[in-house]
Design a protein around this motif. Structure first.
Motif, PDB file in Angstrom:
ATOM      1  N   GLU A   1      -6.706   8.053 -11.234  1.00 35.87           N
ATOM      2  CA  GLU A   1      -7.735   7.989 -10.195  1.00 35.87           C
ATOM      3  C   GLU A   1      -8.174   6.549  -9.948  1.00 35.87           C
ATOM      4  O   GLU A   1      -8.414   6.148  -8.803  1.00 35.87           O
ATOM      5  CB  GLU A   1      -8.928   8.850 -10.577  1.00 35.87           C
ATOM      6  CG  GLU A   1      -9.967   8.980  -9.476  1.00 35.87           C
ATOM      7  CD  GLU A   1      -9.396   9.534  -8.180  1.00 35.87           C
ATOM      8  OE1 GLU A   1      -9.875   9.107  -7.104  1.00 35.87           O
ATOM      9  OE2 GLU A   1      -8.475  10.384  -8.237  1.00 35.87           O
ATOM     10  N   ARG A   2      -8.266   5.761 -11.004  1.00 33.98           N
ATOM     11  CA  ARG A   2      -8.620   4.352 -10.832  1.00 33.98           C
ATOM     12  C   ARG A   2      -7.561   3.616 -10.021  1.00 33.98           C
ATOM     13  O   ARG A   2      -7.878   2.765  -9.185  1.00 33.98           O
ATOM     14  CB  ARG A   2      -8.810   3.682 -12.198  1.00 33.98           C
ATOM     15  CG  ARG A   2     -10.048   4.152 -12.940  1.00 33.98           C
ATOM     16  CD  ARG A   2     -10.236   3.394 -14.243  1.00 33.98           C
ATOM     17  NE  ARG A   2     -11.447   3.825 -14.944  1.00 33.98           N
ATOM     18  CZ  ARG A   2     -11.933   3.225 -16.018  1.00 33.98           C
ATOM     19  NH1 ARG A   2     -11.307   2.168 -16.533  1.00 33.98           N
ATOM     20  NH2 ARG A   2     -13.036   3.670 -16.592  1.00 33.98           N
ATOM     21  N   PHE A   3      -6.285   3.943 -10.279  1.00 36.52           N
ATOM     22  CA  PHE A   3      -5.227   3.324  -9.487  1.00 36.52           C
ATOM     23  C   PHE A   3      -5.296   3.781  -8.032  1.00 36.52           C
ATOM     24  O   PHE A   3      -5.093   2.981  -7.107  1.00 36.52           O
ATOM     25  CB  PHE A   3      -3.857   3.647 -10.083  1.00 36.52           C
ATOM     26  CG  PHE A   3      -2.707   3.008  -9.344  1.00 36.52           C
ATOM     27  CD1 PHE A   3      -2.533   1.635  -9.347  1.00 36.52           C
ATOM     28  CD2 PHE A   3      -1.813   3.784  -8.630  1.00 36.52           C
ATOM     29  CE1 PHE A   3      -1.476   1.034  -8.668  1.00 36.52           C
ATOM     30  CE2 PHE A   3      -0.745   3.204  -7.944  1.00 36.52           C
ATOM     31  CZ  PHE A   3      -0.591   1.825  -7.969  1.00 36.52           C
TER      32      PHE A   3
ATOM     33  N   HIS B   1       0.828  -1.206   0.000  1.00 36.93           N
ATOM     34  CA  HIS B   1       0.000   0.000   0.000  1.00 36.93           C
ATOM     35  C   HIS B   1       0.864   1.259   0.000  1.00 36.93           C
ATOM     36  O   HIS B   1       0.558   2.236  -0.702  1.00 36.93           O
ATOM     37  CB  HIS B   1      -0.919  -0.009   1.216  1.00 36.93           C
ATOM     38  CG  HIS B   1      -1.823  -1.210   1.258  1.00 36.93           C
ATOM     39  ND1 HIS B   1      -2.415  -1.663   2.418  1.00 36.93           N
ATOM     40  CD2 HIS B   1      -2.224  -2.070   0.276  1.00 36.93           C
ATOM     41  CE1 HIS B   1      -3.141  -2.729   2.161  1.00 36.93           C
ATOM     42  NE2 HIS B   1      -3.040  -2.999   0.863  1.00 36.93           N
ATOM     43  N   ALA B   2       1.949   1.235   0.775  1.00 35.14           N
ATOM     44  CA  ALA B   2       2.847   2.392   0.825  1.00 35.14           C
ATOM     45  C   ALA B   2       3.512   2.639  -0.524  1.00 35.14           C
ATOM     46  O   ALA B   2       3.654   3.795  -0.961  1.00 35.14           O
ATOM     47  CB  ALA B   2       3.898   2.190   1.913  1.00 35.14           C
ATOM     48  N   GLU B   3       3.926   1.565  -1.209  1.00 39.26           N
ATOM     49  CA  GLU B   3       4.574   1.730  -2.507  1.00 39.26           C
ATOM     50  C   GLU B   3       3.583   2.219  -3.571  1.00 39.26           C
ATOM     51  O   GLU B   3       3.938   3.019  -4.444  1.00 39.26           O
ATOM     52  CB  GLU B   3       5.238   0.426  -2.938  1.00 39.26           C
ATOM     53  CG  GLU B   3       6.429   0.020  -2.087  1.00 39.26           C
ATOM     54  CD  GLU B   3       7.494   1.095  -1.991  1.00 39.26           C
ATOM     55  OE1 GLU B   3       7.789   1.736  -3.037  1.00 39.26           O
ATOM     56  OE2 GLU B   3       8.009   1.330  -0.888  1.00 39.26           O
ATOM     57  N   ARG B   4       2.344   1.752  -3.506  1.00 39.64           N
ATOM     58  CA  ARG B   4       1.323   2.274  -4.428  1.00 39.64           C
ATOM     59  C   ARG B   4       1.084   3.760  -4.184  1.00 39.64           C
ATOM     60  O   ARG B   4       1.003   4.550  -5.141  1.00 39.64           O
ATOM     61  CB  ARG B   4       0.015   1.502  -4.248  1.00 39.64           C
ATOM     62  CG  ARG B   4       0.023   0.070  -4.786  1.00 39.64           C
ATOM     63  CD  ARG B   4      -1.275  -0.627  -4.418  1.00 39.64           C
ATOM     64  NE  ARG B   4      -1.318  -2.013  -4.887  1.00 39.64           N
ATOM     65  CZ  ARG B   4      -2.109  -2.948  -4.378  1.00 39.64           C
ATOM     66  NH1 ARG B   4      -2.939  -2.646  -3.367  1.00 39.64           N
ATOM     67  NH2 ARG B   4      -2.103  -4.185  -4.851  1.00 39.64           N
ATOM     68  N   ALA B   5       0.978   4.146  -2.918  1.00 36.82           N
ATOM     69  CA  ALA B   5       0.745   5.554  -2.595  1.00 36.82           C
ATOM     70  C   ALA B   5       1.904   6.426  -3.069  1.00 36.82           C
ATOM     71  O   ALA B   5       1.696   7.543  -3.576  1.00 36.82           O
ATOM     72  CB  ALA B   5       0.534   5.716  -1.092  1.00 36.82           C
ATOM     73  N   ALA B   6       3.126   5.934  -2.930  1.00 37.20           N
ATOM     74  CA  ALA B   6       4.294   6.688  -3.385  1.00 37.20           C
ATOM     75  C   ALA B   6       4.262   6.877  -4.900  1.00 37.20           C
ATOM     76  O   ALA B   6       4.627   7.937  -5.421  1.00 37.20           O
ATOM     77  CB  ALA B   6       5.574   5.978  -2.964  1.00 37.20           C
ATOM     78  N   LEU B   7       3.811   5.858  -5.622  1.00 38.35           N
ATOM     79  CA  LEU B   7       3.727   5.978  -7.076  1.00 38.35           C
ATOM     80  C   LEU B   7       2.678   7.001  -7.483  1.00 38.35           C
ATOM     81  O   LEU B   7       2.901   7.795  -8.413  1.00 38.35           O
ATOM     82  CB  LEU B   7       3.417   4.613  -7.697  1.00 38.35           C
ATOM     83  CG  LEU B   7       3.352   4.570  -9.226  1.00 38.35           C
ATOM     84  CD1 LEU B   7       4.662   5.049  -9.857  1.00 38.35           C
ATOM     85  CD2 LEU B   7       3.016   3.161  -9.705  1.00 38.35           C
ATOM     86  N   VAL B   8       1.539   7.004  -6.806  1.00 33.82           N
ATOM     87  CA  VAL B   8       0.525   8.028  -7.091  1.00 33.82           C
ATOM     88  C   VAL B   8       1.115   9.423  -6.903  1.00 33.82           C
ATOM     89  O   VAL B   8       0.913  10.321  -7.745  1.00 33.82           O
ATOM     90  CB  VAL B   8      -0.712   7.837  -6.185  1.00 33.82           C
ATOM     91  CG1 VAL B   8      -1.627   9.055  -6.255  1.00 33.82           C
ATOM     92  CG2 VAL B   8      -1.481   6.593  -6.590  1.00 33.82           C
ATOM     93  N   GLU B   9       1.850   9.615  -5.832  1.00 31.79           N
ATOM     94  CA  GLU B   9       2.474  10.916  -5.575  1.00 31.79           C
ATOM     95  C   GLU B   9       3.421  11.307  -6.712  1.00 31.79           C
ATOM     96  O   GLU B   9       3.430  12.455  -7.163  1.00 31.79           O
ATOM     97  CB  GLU B   9       3.232  10.857  -4.249  1.00 31.79           C
ATOM     98  CG  GLU B   9       3.902  12.163  -3.854  1.00 31.79           C
ATOM     99  CD  GLU B   9       4.620  12.057  -2.524  1.00 31.79           C
ATOM    100  OE1 GLU B   9       5.607  12.806  -2.330  1.00 31.79           O
ATOM    101  OE2 GLU B   9       4.217  11.219  -1.694  1.00 31.79           O
ATOM    102  N   ASP B  10       4.195  10.345  -7.202  1.00 35.00           N
ATOM    103  CA  ASP B  10       5.154  10.637  -8.269  1.00 35.00           C
ATOM    104  C   ASP B  10       4.480  10.959  -9.598  1.00 35.00           C
ATOM    105  O   ASP B  10       5.052  11.682 -10.421  1.00 35.00           O
ATOM    106  CB  ASP B  10       6.098   9.444  -8.463  1.00 35.00           C
ATOM    107  CG  ASP B  10       7.081   9.283  -7.318  1.00 35.00           C
ATOM    108  OD1 ASP B  10       7.301  10.267  -6.577  1.00 35.00           O
ATOM    109  OD2 ASP B  10       7.623   8.176  -7.152  1.00 35.00           O
ATOM    110  N   LEU B  11       3.296  10.400  -9.829  1.00 33.22           N
ATOM    111  CA  LEU B  11       2.642  10.578 -11.122  1.00 33.22           C
ATOM    112  C   LEU B  11       1.658  11.741 -11.154  1.00 33.22           C
ATOM    113  O   LEU B  11       1.199  12.126 -12.232  1.00 33.22           O
ATOM    114  CB  LEU B  11       1.911   9.285 -11.511  1.00 33.22           C
ATOM    115  CG  LEU B  11       2.797   8.055 -11.685  1.00 33.22           C
ATOM    116  CD1 LEU B  11       1.964   6.860 -12.132  1.00 33.22           C
ATOM    117  CD2 LEU B  11       3.917   8.323 -12.677  1.00 33.22           C
TER     118      LEU B  11
END
Length: 219
Positions: free
Chosen positions: A93-95, A14-24
């Motif tokens: 947003e879907r991610f 979950h943390a790695e997914r959240a970090a990717l959202v922040e980067d994108l």
């Protein structure tokens, strides 16, 4: 490090997914079309693939694979198209909605952590984003990849080599030494040739030859 149980592993996913959202967040239209390290897919397509991966349980995955006649490329492309939005913003947003998902086709949680870690770097490196995943996330992925072929032929690539991280506790195998960051070792085991430049040791030429063969056999 001790083996993590599913709860802590999912927290890392979950943390790695959240970090990717922040980067994108805030990418330009041109950046969404950048080719990634993941074959022919661009940034938006890899993100849609990650959304699909977080949305399929065992039976949904099996039905999809049956429909694709057990051709992973066909399965992956169909599910990617299903989860891609009408715009990159919608795809993002879907991610975002699956950040905290624990849905997966099997109980191999380190593999699904690895999927996020590897595909996030597939996206980040071409974009010039230098975020490095947490060592606590990278180490269980490295251990899993060195011990088993799952979605990628990671164990086969590492066979007969000693892999040793210079930034964490990961060490596996025996043979000619390959050393570098845990991230570089993970990405090399996942078949990403560009990360070989971050590795050192007498085993690197052997690893390079195996990745070159993998790349030549891709369709």
């Amino acid at each position: 490090m001790g083996k993590l149980t599913d709860g802590p592993l999912w927290a890392l996913v979950h943390a790695e997914r959240a970090a990717l959202v922040e980067d994108l967040t805030g990418l330009s239209a041109e950046q969404w079309r950048y080719r990634t390290l993941c074959g022919r897919w661009d940034v938006e397509e890899v993100l849609a693939h990650l959304t699909a991966a977080a949305s399929l349980n065992r039976w949904q995955w099996l039905r999809s694979m049956l429909a694709a006649r057990f051709r992973p490329d066909v399965h992956n492309q169909r599910r990617l198209e299903e989860h891609r939005g009408r715009t990159p913003a919608e795809t993002l947003e879907r991610f975002r909605t699956v950040i905290h998902s624990r849905t997966a086709p099997s109980s191999d949680t380190p593999a699904y952590l690895g999927e996020v870690v590897v595909h996030a770097q597939d996206i980040r490196r071409p974009l010039g984003v230098t975020r490095t995943p947490n060592i606590d996330a990278l180490t269980p992925v490295a251990e899993f990849y060195a011990g088993r072929d799952f979605a990628v032929a990671s164990r086969t690539r590492a066979e007969g080599l000693e892999l040793r991280a210079n930034d964490g506790p990961f060490i596996a195998g025996t043979g000619p030494l390959v050393t570098g960051t845990t991230l570089a070792l993970v990405m090399a085991m996942a078949g990403r040739i560009s990360y070989l430049e971050d590795l050192q040791g007498p085993g690197v030429p052997t690893l390079r030859s195996r990745l070159d063969v993998s790349a030549a056999n891709q369709v």
